[in-house]
Design a protein around this motif. Sequence first.
Motif, PDB file in Angstrom:
ATOM      1  N   VAL A  45       0.847  -1.204   0.000  1.00 51.75           N
ATOM      2  CA  VAL A  45       0.000   0.000   0.000  1.00 51.75           C
ATOM      3  C   VAL A  45       0.877   1.247   0.000  1.00 51.75           C
ATOM      4  N   VAL A  46       1.901   1.267   0.850  1.00 56.25           N
ATOM      5  CA  VAL A  46       2.802   2.423   0.909  1.00 56.25           C
ATOM      6  C   VAL A  46       3.526   2.603  -0.429  1.00 56.25           C
ATOM      7  N   ALA A  50       3.318   5.855  -2.796  1.00 58.57           N
ATOM      8  CA  ALA A  50       4.557   6.573  -3.109  1.00 58.57           C
ATOM      9  C   ALA A  50       4.828   6.586  -4.604  1.00 58.57           C
ATOM     10  N   GLY A  51       4.520   5.493  -5.283  1.00 59.53           N
ATOM     11  CA  GLY A  51       4.796   5.402  -6.722  1.00 59.53           C
ATOM     12  C   GLY A  51       3.613   5.813  -7.571  1.00 59.53           C
ATOM     13  N   ASP A  52       2.527   6.262  -6.952  1.00 62.37           N
ATOM     14  CA  ASP A  52       1.309   6.664  -7.662  1.00 62.37           C
ATOM     15  C   ASP A  52       0.858   5.546  -8.617  1.00 62.37           C
ATOM     16  N   MET A  53       0.798   4.306  -8.056  1.00 57.77           N
ATOM     17  CA  MET A  53       0.370   3.136  -8.834  1.00 57.77           C
ATOM     18  C   MET A  53      -0.790   2.464  -8.088  1.00 57.77           C
ATOM     19  N   ALA A  57      -1.914  -1.305  -5.186  1.00 54.81           N
ATOM     20  CA  ALA A  57      -2.692  -1.400  -3.950  1.00 54.81           C
ATOM     21  C   ALA A  57      -3.603  -2.623  -3.987  1.00 54.81           C
ATOM     22  N   LEU A  58      -4.050  -3.004  -5.182  1.00 60.89           N
ATOM     23  CA  LEU A  58      -4.864  -4.221  -5.300  1.00 60.89           C
ATOM     24  C   LEU A  58      -4.059  -5.468  -4.951  1.00 60.89           C
TER      25      LEU A  58
END
Length: 184
Positions: A45-46, A50-53, A57-58
């Motif tokens: 999640v972090v 941080a990587g705007d991806m 997160a999924l």
Amino acid sequence: MDNTGADPFSDLEKPKGPSPFAVGFDRSSGEPMVYGGLFMGGLLVVASIAGDMPVMALLALAPLAVAFWHYPMLDRRVPQLGANADGLFVERIGFIDWASIRKFELRRTAVRNIQLARLEVSLTRPLADAVSGPEIFPVWKKVMMRNWSARREADGTDTLVIRLDTLDANPEQVLDRVRSFRNV
């Protein structure tokens, strides 16, 4: 007041028969799965933030699901197996009437150097009919790990297979204590 040092209760009769017991999970057997799953899920999640991806997160759902599945192994308040005069208690089943139990067998296996033990409880009838006091539990616990499984035999009865290696007790002692109730 009598100061002779004699125990005033020494003449009272000690209770006879087996003593009730309850045993829960060995907490150390579940910690790596729960805390490892939370750590990996949090890390993903972090990294996704941080990587705007957002797709990453999924990916965090998988380790978080593993942590959720194994969470009951950390809950020391809930006994997994027990026995008293009412019957054999199994978590998420309830009390199984002693008259419904045909026999107990302790089965041991080994995977590499890991010793596994399970208690097989043969019933005289289907599990649903053998339960004398069903346990009420939250719906969300249905999707979490449980310490037992049931299998249907050819004669229509059920056999419960309860893992003992994950419990905080010696398998032989558990078997002896359960059998002491059955033989009363």
